[in-house]
Motif scaffolding. Structure first.
Motif, PDB file in Angstrom:
ATOM      1  N   GLU A 101     -37.905  -9.636 -31.328  1.00 39.80           N
ATOM      2  CA  GLU A 101     -38.215  -9.958 -30.123  1.00 39.80           C
ATOM      3  C   GLU A 101     -39.761  -9.584 -29.577  1.00 39.80           C
ATOM      4  OE1 GLU A 101     -36.895 -11.826 -27.686  1.00 39.80           O
ATOM      5  OE2 GLU A 101     -35.157 -12.326 -29.137  1.00 39.80           O
ATOM      6  N   LYS A 102     -40.164  -8.531 -30.346  1.00 43.67           N
ATOM      7  CA  LYS A 102     -41.477  -7.827 -30.114  1.00 43.67           C
ATOM      8  C   LYS A 102     -42.704  -8.869 -30.690  1.00 43.67           C
ATOM      9  CE  LYS A 102     -40.228  -3.099 -30.017  1.00 43.67           C
ATOM     10  NZ  LYS A 102     -40.775  -1.812 -30.015  1.00 43.67           N
ATOM     11  N   SER A 103     -42.454  -9.510 -31.904  1.00 47.63           N
ATOM     12  CA  SER A 103     -43.326 -10.519 -32.035  1.00 47.63           C
ATOM     13  C   SER A 103     -43.336 -11.934 -31.321  1.00 47.63           C
ATOM     14  CB  SER A 103     -43.236 -10.784 -33.672  1.00 47.63           C
ATOM     15  OG  SER A 103     -41.814 -11.533 -33.620  1.00 47.63           O
ATOM     16  N   ILE A 104     -42.272 -12.216 -30.627  1.00 48.52           N
ATOM     17  CA  ILE A 104     -42.108 -13.471 -29.906  1.00 48.52           C
ATOM     18  C   ILE A 104     -43.070 -13.430 -28.570  1.00 48.52           C
ATOM     19  CG2 ILE A 104     -40.759 -14.987 -28.643  1.00 48.52           C
ATOM     20  CD1 ILE A 104     -38.746 -14.383 -30.864  1.00 48.52           C
ATOM     21  N   ILE A 105     -42.941 -12.409 -27.763  1.00 48.95           N
ATOM     22  CA  ILE A 105     -43.417 -12.090 -26.278  1.00 48.95           C
ATOM     23  C   ILE A 105     -44.268 -10.928 -26.574  1.00 48.95           C
ATOM     24  CG2 ILE A 105     -42.939 -11.995 -23.908  1.00 48.95           C
ATOM     25  CD1 ILE A 105     -40.232 -13.310 -24.358  1.00 48.95           C
ATOM     26  N   PRO A 106     -45.549 -11.036 -26.281  1.00 47.86           N
ATOM     27  CA  PRO A 106     -46.555  -9.853 -26.405  1.00 47.86           C
ATOM     28  C   PRO A 106     -46.380  -9.079 -25.014  1.00 47.86           C
ATOM     29  CG  PRO A 106     -47.750 -12.071 -26.462  1.00 47.86           C
ATOM     30  CD  PRO A 106     -46.183 -12.318 -26.235  1.00 47.86           C
ATOM     31  N   ASN A 107     -46.624  -7.705 -25.135  1.00 50.31           N
ATOM     32  CA  ASN A 107     -46.608  -7.052 -23.883  1.00 50.31           C
ATOM     33  C   ASN A 107     -47.337  -7.402 -22.710  1.00 50.31           C
ATOM     34  OD1 ASN A 107     -44.925  -5.362 -25.304  1.00 50.31           O
ATOM     35  ND2 ASN A 107     -46.182  -3.537 -25.585  1.00 50.31           N
ATOM     36  N   GLU A 108     -48.337  -8.152 -22.970  1.00 49.74           N
ATOM     37  CA  GLU A 108     -49.442  -8.649 -22.150  1.00 49.74           C
ATOM     38  C   GLU A 108     -48.854  -9.498 -20.982  1.00 49.74           C
ATOM     39  OE1 GLU A 108     -50.451  -8.382 -25.287  1.00 49.74           O
ATOM     40  OE2 GLU A 108     -51.484  -6.665 -25.115  1.00 49.74           O
ATOM     41  N   VAL A 109     -47.867 -10.514 -21.729  1.00 47.24           N
ATOM     42  CA  VAL A 109     -47.058 -11.390 -21.019  1.00 47.24           C
ATOM     43  C   VAL A 109     -46.081 -10.768 -20.003  1.00 47.24           C
ATOM     44  CG1 VAL A 109     -45.282 -13.439 -21.066  1.00 47.24           C
ATOM     45  CG2 VAL A 109     -47.121 -13.023 -22.728  1.00 47.24           C
ATOM     46  N   ILE A 110     -45.544  -9.759 -20.255  1.00 45.11           N
ATOM     47  CA  ILE A 110     -44.517  -9.122 -19.490  1.00 45.11           C
ATOM     48  C   ILE A 110     -45.283  -8.341 -18.654  1.00 45.11           C
ATOM     49  CG2 ILE A 110     -42.813  -7.070 -19.526  1.00 45.11           C
ATOM     50  CD1 ILE A 110     -41.940  -7.918 -22.340  1.00 45.11           C
ATOM     51  N   THR A 111     -46.509  -7.486 -18.750  1.00 46.72           N
ATOM     52  CA  THR A 111     -47.263  -6.875 -17.730  1.00 46.72           C
ATOM     53  C   THR A 111     -47.799  -7.914 -17.020  1.00 46.72           C
ATOM     54  OG1 THR A 111     -48.038  -5.344 -19.657  1.00 46.72           O
ATOM     55  CG2 THR A 111     -49.376  -5.532 -17.511  1.00 46.72           C
ATOM     56  N   ASN A 112     -48.224  -9.062 -17.154  1.00 48.82           N
ATOM     57  CA  ASN A 112     -48.714  -9.965 -16.153  1.00 48.82           C
ATOM     58  C   ASN A 112     -47.585 -10.572 -15.170  1.00 48.82           C
ATOM     59  OD1 ASN A 112     -51.452  -9.924 -16.930  1.00 48.82           O
ATOM     60  ND2 ASN A 112     -51.062 -11.485 -18.526  1.00 48.82           N
ATOM     61  N   LYS A 113     -46.429 -10.235 -15.461  1.00 48.05           N
ATOM     62  CA  LYS A 113     -45.172 -10.776 -14.542  1.00 48.05           C
ATOM     63  C   LYS A 113     -44.732  -9.534 -13.687  1.00 48.05           C
ATOM     64  CE  LYS A 113     -43.670 -14.099 -17.780  1.00 48.05           C
ATOM     65  NZ  LYS A 113     -43.953 -15.474 -16.928  1.00 48.05           N
ATOM     66  N   ILE A 114     -45.517  -8.385 -13.565  1.00 47.57           N
ATOM     67  CA  ILE A 114     -45.124  -6.897 -12.550  1.00 47.57           C
ATOM     68  C   ILE A 114     -45.949  -7.017 -11.750  1.00 47.57           C
ATOM     69  CG2 ILE A 114     -44.933  -4.627 -12.579  1.00 47.57           C
ATOM     70  CD1 ILE A 114     -44.445  -4.680 -15.718  1.00 47.57           C
ATOM     71  N   TYR A 115     -45.304  -7.132 -10.438  1.00 47.27           N
ATOM     72  CA  TYR A 115     -46.268  -7.180  -9.195  1.00 47.27           C
ATOM     73  C   TYR A 115     -45.894  -5.653  -8.506  1.00 47.27           C
ATOM     74  CZ  TYR A 115     -46.325 -12.004 -10.679  1.00 47.27           C
ATOM     75  OH  TYR A 115     -46.365 -13.377 -11.135  1.00 47.27           O
ATOM     76  N   LEU A 116     -47.016  -5.636  -7.677  1.00 41.61           N
ATOM     77  CA  LEU A 116     -46.912  -4.241  -6.657  1.00 41.61           C
ATOM     78  C   LEU A 116     -46.131  -4.755  -5.305  1.00 41.61           C
ATOM     79  CD1 LEU A 116     -47.034  -1.350  -6.613  1.00 41.61           C
ATOM     80  CD2 LEU A 116     -49.399  -1.567  -5.697  1.00 41.61           C
ATOM     81  N   ILE A 117     -45.174  -4.720  -4.743  1.00 41.43           N
ATOM     82  CA  ILE A 117     -44.948  -5.277  -3.603  1.00 41.43           C
ATOM     83  C   ILE A 117     -43.908  -4.100  -2.695  1.00 41.43           C
ATOM     84  CG2 ILE A 117     -43.386  -6.604  -2.546  1.00 41.43           C
ATOM     85  CD1 ILE A 117     -43.487  -8.550  -4.689  1.00 41.43           C
ATOM     86  N   ARG A 118     -44.393  -3.854  -1.725  1.00 39.74           N
ATOM     87  CA  ARG A 118     -43.858  -2.704  -0.964  1.00 39.74           C
ATOM     88  C   ARG A 118     -44.005  -1.288  -1.738  1.00 39.74           C
ATOM     89  NH1 ARG A 118     -38.018  -5.164   1.086  1.00 39.74           N
ATOM     90  NH2 ARG A 118     -38.804  -7.088   1.824  1.00 39.74           N
ATOM     91  N   GLY A 119     -45.114  -1.070  -2.379  1.00 43.32           N
ATOM     92  CA  GLY A 119     -45.361   0.209  -3.102  1.00 43.32           C
ATOM     93  C   GLY A 119     -44.746   0.118  -4.395  1.00 43.32           C
ATOM     94  N   GLN A 120     -44.042  -0.662  -4.829  1.00 41.85           N
ATOM     95  CA  GLN A 120     -42.996  -0.527  -5.871  1.00 41.85           C
ATOM     96  C   GLN A 120     -43.491  -1.541  -6.772  1.00 41.85           C
ATOM     97  OE1 GLN A 120     -38.747   0.160  -5.531  1.00 41.85           O
ATOM     98  NE2 GLN A 120     -39.159   0.102  -3.147  1.00 41.85           N
ATOM     99  N   LYS A 121     -43.368  -1.082  -8.174  1.00 40.92           N
ATOM    100  CA  LYS A 121     -43.587  -2.406  -9.399  1.00 40.92           C
ATOM    101  C   LYS A 121     -42.325  -2.894  -9.489  1.00 40.92           C
ATOM    102  CE  LYS A 121     -46.906   0.449 -11.730  1.00 40.92           C
ATOM    103  NZ  LYS A 121     -46.339   1.944 -11.313  1.00 40.92           N
ATOM    104  N   VAL A 122     -42.456  -4.437  -9.326  1.00 39.61           N
ATOM    105  CA  VAL A 122     -41.359  -5.197  -9.378  1.00 39.61           C
ATOM    106  C   VAL A 122     -41.612  -6.612 -10.159  1.00 39.61           C
ATOM    107  CG1 VAL A 122     -40.490  -4.485  -7.227  1.00 39.61           C
ATOM    108  CG2 VAL A 122     -41.745  -6.367  -7.091  1.00 39.61           C
ATOM    109  N   MET A 123     -40.495  -7.186 -10.549  1.00 40.33           N
ATOM    110  CA  MET A 123     -40.712  -8.533 -11.230  1.00 40.33           C
ATOM    111  C   MET A 123     -39.644  -9.189 -10.533  1.00 40.33           C
ATOM    112  SD  MET A 123     -40.516  -7.465 -15.253  1.00 40.33           S
ATOM    113  CE  MET A 123     -41.137  -9.193 -15.881  1.00 40.33           C
ATOM    114  N   LEU A 124     -40.335 -10.712 -10.534  1.00 40.58           N
ATOM    115  CA  LEU A 124     -39.435 -11.754  -9.992  1.00 40.58           C
ATOM    116  C   LEU A 124     -38.379 -12.206 -10.628  1.00 40.58           C
ATOM    117  CD1 LEU A 124     -42.630 -13.868  -8.720  1.00 40.58           C
ATOM    118  CD2 LEU A 124     -41.257 -12.385  -7.211  1.00 40.58           C
ATOM    119  N   ASP A 125     -37.391 -12.561  -9.756  1.00 48.08           N
ATOM    120  CA  ASP A 125     -36.079 -13.152 -10.508  1.00 48.08           C
ATOM    121  C   ASP A 125     -36.397 -14.243 -11.522  1.00 48.08           C
ATOM    122  OD1 ASP A 125     -36.554 -15.046  -8.562  1.00 48.08           O
ATOM    123  OD2 ASP A 125     -34.466 -14.768  -7.561  1.00 48.08           O
TER     124      ASP A 125
END
Length: 177
Positions: free
Chosen positions: A3-27
């Motif tokens: 799985e590590k070679s399929i999805i790079p960390n940057e893709v996951i990192t770009n899907k993390i947002y700061l909302i209400r002072g917390q790092k979250v990901m959309l459903d």
């Protein structure tokens, strides 16, 4: 292939947002990463609401959703499936792996948690570096003040020397007559 070679960390990192002072990901992003339909993910969450307290998951308000759409985090509200999205904190993402059965969900949860940990470590390193820089600045400021004080004393000594009358020489004086 892992799985590590399929999805790079940057893709996951770009899907993390700061909302209400917390790092979250959309459903919808998590559903994509877990390779399940968003409706299935929401279904499992609704069936297991007791496993998702408010600090694990919460639903965005209309205002928050509009803000995310305006900031291009979400292309349009239609992309959200016609309702307000759920967002999951780091703990909620780990809990999703318990609710969604499947190897992919488990592997992706582990990967996402690793990315969260890397982000936290980077922030800690950055904070430590900032503190070190502040300490160096304080030392430099003190050194500058000390050097300025030394130069002031030297200036005073030079003025004193210039203002002094020549001293009468003492000791053996040869006859020059």
């Amino acid at each position: 292939m892992s799985e590590k070679s399929i999805i790079p960390n940057e893709v996951i990192t770009n899907k993390i947002y700061l909302i209400r002072g917390q790092k979250v990901m959309l459903d919808r992003d998590l559903a994509e990463l877990y390779d399940v339909k968003n409706i299935r993910l929401r279904e499992q969450v609704k069936r297991n609401t007791d496993k998702f307290p408010e600090h694990f998951m919460f639903r965005l308000t209309e205002t928050e959703t509009d803000f995310m759409v305006s900031q291009n985090a979400i292309p349009s509200k239609k992309h959200l499936g016609g309702s307000l999205p759920y967002v999951f904190t780091e703990h909620g993402i780990l809990q999703l792996a318990n609710v969604l059965t499947g190897d992919r969900a488990t592997q992706m949860s582990i990967r996402i948690i690793e990315v969260f940990v890397q982000m936290r470590e980077a922030l800690t390193d950055n904070l430590s570096l900032k503190l070190d820089i502040e300490e160096i600045k304080k030392k430099l400021t003190n050194h500058s003040k000390n050097i300025e004080l030394v130069f002031n004393y030297l200036d005073e000594l030079m003025e004193k020397k210039d203002n002094e009358k020549p001293r009468k020489q003492i000791g053996y004086k040869p006859d020059t007559e």
